[in-house]
Write a protein that holds these residues in place. Structure first.
Motif, PDB file in Angstrom:
ATOM      1  N   SER B 174      41.694  37.450  23.310  1.00 35.26           N
ATOM      2  CA  SER B 174      42.676  37.461  24.392  1.00 35.26           C
ATOM      3  C   SER B 174      41.999  37.263  25.747  1.00 35.26           C
ATOM      4  CB  SER B 174      43.418  38.796  24.383  1.00 35.26           C
ATOM      5  OG  SER B 174      44.080  39.000  25.606  1.00 35.26           O
ATOM      6  N   TYR B 175      42.716  36.625  26.670  1.00 31.95           N
ATOM      7  CA  TYR B 175      42.092  36.417  27.980  1.00 31.95           C
ATOM      8  C   TYR B 175      41.963  37.745  28.702  1.00 31.95           C
ATOM      9  CZ  TYR B 175      46.167  37.093  31.011  1.00 31.95           C
ATOM     10  OH  TYR B 175      47.212  37.638  31.712  1.00 31.95           O
ATOM     11  N   ARG B 176      42.745  38.730  28.291  1.00 27.87           N
ATOM     12  CA  ARG B 176      42.617  40.055  28.897  1.00 27.87           C
ATOM     13  C   ARG B 176      41.294  40.719  28.483  1.00 27.87           C
ATOM     14  NH1 ARG B 176      46.549  42.642  31.099  1.00 27.87           N
ATOM     15  NH2 ARG B 176      44.695  43.502  32.096  1.00 27.87           N
ATOM     16  N   THR B 177      40.879  40.428  27.296  1.00 25.04           N
ATOM     17  CA  THR B 177      39.580  40.939  26.853  1.00 25.04           C
ATOM     18  C   THR B 177      38.453  40.326  27.677  1.00 25.04           C
ATOM     19  OG1 THR B 177      40.478  41.113  24.638  1.00 25.04           O
ATOM     20  CG2 THR B 177      38.088  41.213  24.862  1.00 25.04           C
ATOM     21  N   VAL B 178      38.588  39.037  27.907  1.00 23.92           N
ATOM     22  CA  VAL B 178      37.565  38.378  28.717  1.00 23.92           C
ATOM     23  C   VAL B 178      37.534  39.001  30.107  1.00 23.92           C
ATOM     24  CG1 VAL B 178      36.756  36.187  29.621  1.00 23.92           C
ATOM     25  CG2 VAL B 178      37.940  36.257  27.431  1.00 23.92           C
ATOM     26  N   GLU B 179      38.709  39.257  30.647  1.00 25.43           N
ATOM     27  CA  GLU B 179      38.771  39.887  31.963  1.00 25.43           C
ATOM     28  C   GLU B 179      38.049  41.231  31.946  1.00 25.43           C
ATOM     29  OE1 GLU B 179      42.861  40.218  33.177  1.00 25.43           O
ATOM     30  OE2 GLU B 179      42.657  38.503  34.514  1.00 25.43           O
ATOM     31  N   LYS B 180      38.286  41.979  30.904  1.00 24.62           N
ATOM     32  CA  LYS B 180      37.649  43.290  30.809  1.00 24.62           C
ATOM     33  C   LYS B 180      36.136  43.163  30.728  1.00 24.62           C
ATOM     34  CE  LYS B 180      37.701  47.732  30.530  1.00 24.62           C
ATOM     35  NZ  LYS B 180      37.863  48.440  31.817  1.00 24.62           N
ATOM     36  N   HIS B 181      35.689  42.235  29.878  1.00 23.90           N
ATOM     37  CA  HIS B 181      34.251  41.999  29.795  1.00 23.90           C
ATOM     38  C   HIS B 181      33.697  41.663  31.169  1.00 23.90           C
ATOM     39  CE1 HIS B 181      33.402  42.394  25.604  1.00 23.90           C
ATOM     40  NE2 HIS B 181      34.289  41.494  25.234  1.00 23.90           N
ATOM     41  N   ARG B 182      34.398  40.775  31.825  1.00 26.72           N
ATOM     42  CA  ARG B 182      33.955  40.327  33.146  1.00 26.72           C
ATOM     43  C   ARG B 182      33.798  41.518  34.083  1.00 26.72           C
ATOM     44  NH1 ARG B 182      35.795  34.360  34.662  1.00 26.72           N
ATOM     45  NH2 ARG B 182      34.670  34.210  36.626  1.00 26.72           N
ATOM     46  N   SER B 183      34.802  42.349  34.078  1.00 27.88           N
ATOM     47  CA  SER B 183      34.761  43.532  34.925  1.00 27.88           C
ATOM     48  C   SER B 183      33.569  44.417  34.566  1.00 27.88           C
ATOM     49  CB  SER B 183      36.076  44.294  34.758  1.00 27.88           C
ATOM     50  OG  SER B 183      36.145  45.353  35.653  1.00 27.88           O
ATOM     51  N   ASN B 184      33.356  44.585  33.283  1.00 25.28           N
ATOM     52  CA  ASN B 184      32.235  45.418  32.843  1.00 25.28           C
ATOM     53  C   ASN B 184      30.890  44.823  33.259  1.00 25.28           C
ATOM     54  OD1 ASN B 184      33.967  47.226  31.646  1.00 25.28           O
ATOM     55  ND2 ASN B 184      33.853  46.267  29.624  1.00 25.28           N
ATOM     56  N   ILE B 185      30.792  43.501  33.147  1.00 19.29           N
ATOM     57  CA  ILE B 185      29.531  42.843  33.522  1.00 19.29           C
ATOM     58  C   ILE B 185      29.246  43.094  34.996  1.00 19.29           C
ATOM     59  CG2 ILE B 185      28.386  40.623  33.805  1.00 19.29           C
ATOM     60  CD1 ILE B 185      30.048  39.603  31.401  1.00 19.29           C
TER      61      ILE B 185
END
Lengths: 210, 210
Positions: B174-185
């Motif tokens: 999901s693109y929301r997962t990518v967003e979360k990863h991004r935030s975590n990075i």
DNA sequence: GGTGAAATACGTGTTAACACGTAATTAGCT
DNA sequence: AGCTAATTACGTGTTAACACGTATTTCACC
């Protein structure tokens, strides 16, 4: 031709050795060599050689700085730059200063004798290989010329991670103006319609932005 | 020690000449030299030298690829890499393959004899200068190790100008997962709270992302 | 002294990239 | 079997970066 006095300089000891050995074997008159820019400049002022073959990237003083100082001090030594840099910017700068030659290290052995011969006769020698490379790789460079001075200034700031509002503050203009410039730049460069294509482009080409 | 057979290879003709001349003057037993990776590999398989001193960056085959092939083919030639690359990534890769030495070109003349001696005795030799440099310059590299494999994968795609939705499609998440990863990075790398700090960071460090 | 390009600026709207909290599932390791 | 880290995912909200149109001022140049 081979009686012309030559000095060489490179901060890369192995390469300097290779260059010197090669030229000596070919019978050239090497009168000195330096391991960095300062040594090279001192050699030039002391020995006033006919030709100086210099690396661009050296500690203390770059090949370009040496060329500039020679020009202002009226030293007639002919400067030949030998480098790995394929950037158009450096190539252009080299042509502005009184630089007589520009060779890429990759092709040094094939070209250096031609270069010395030509330069000895007072003619500039600029590697054909560089010209080829610059021509094939100049699509983006030409694109840059489409931009106005303000647009270029803003592009540089974008490449330095400034936001529109920060750029606006720095340039004492409205952030809306910056937005408009940004939009215009994207149009002129024909970037793909993605949210951060401009930042991306600026980052990738930041070396060409000054 | 000086009877050990050595081959050299570098796509830089001047540097190769400098290296060969230097070693020959010092009395080493140079049995061959190549102008690119393919030539180097052919020389190694044909001559089975004790030591091969190779540039990393060469046409057709890199020094690392040669090392890998030697390992899989059971060739016992000891590989020494001589390079301008100061990247930790390459240094680490070099240690994983059965590479015996790693020297920076800048310090080649000071270190190469030590290196050959040590390697001849079957001991690995890794330039102290590299270790120093990597320690002073490794803030960002260490930061990279904080990231998980998925986060690194996403970072690479960000550096290639992929949007969150594109990354989501590519990775079947999901693109929301990518967003979360991004935030975590962003949190892990402690980037400044700016809109595009992550893209910016990814672009600036894309060379270290593989 | 007019003309065109550049620089300046705003209105209005859309979207991608974030922050912050929460939570379920999966995988590796002991 | 149990624990931890990683991966997956959503809700909700904010902001920066765009698109597109329009309009004024400045400036170089003939």
């Amino acid at each position: 031709m081979k009686h012309k006095s030559i000095i060489t300089a490179d901060d890369h000891p192995l390469l300097l050795k290779g260059l010197n050995d090669f030229l000596i074997e070919k019978g050239y008159n090497i009168v000195g060599c330096g391991a960095n820019g300062r040594e090279a400049y001192n050699l030039i002022t002391k020995l006033k050689p006919d030709i100086a073959i210099l690396d661009i990237q050296m500690p203390f003083m770059s090949g370009l700085e040496i060329a500039k100082k020679c020009k202002t001090n009226g030293i007639s030594t002919k400067i030949v730059l030998i480098t790995i840099h394929k950037e158009k910017e450096l190539y252009n700068k080299a042509q502005e200063l009184n630089i007589f030659g520009y060779i890429l290290k990759e092709f040094a052995i094939e070209e250096i004798e031609n270069c010395i011969t030509t330069v000895s006769e007072g003619q500039p020698y600029f590697s054909q290989k560089i010209k080829d490379m610059l021509n094939t790789n100049s699509a983006d460079d030409e694109a840059l010329n489409v931009l106005t001075p303000s647009e270029k200034k803003i592009l540089k700031l974008i490449a330095r991670d400034k936001t529109n509002k920060e750029i606006a503050s720095l340039l004492f203009i409205s952030y809306r103006t910056v937005e408009k410039h940004r939009s215009n730049i994207i149009n002129k460069l024909k970037l793909e319609p993605k949210t951060n294509s401009l930042l991306s482009w600026a980052k990738e080409h930041h070396d060409k932005l000054q």
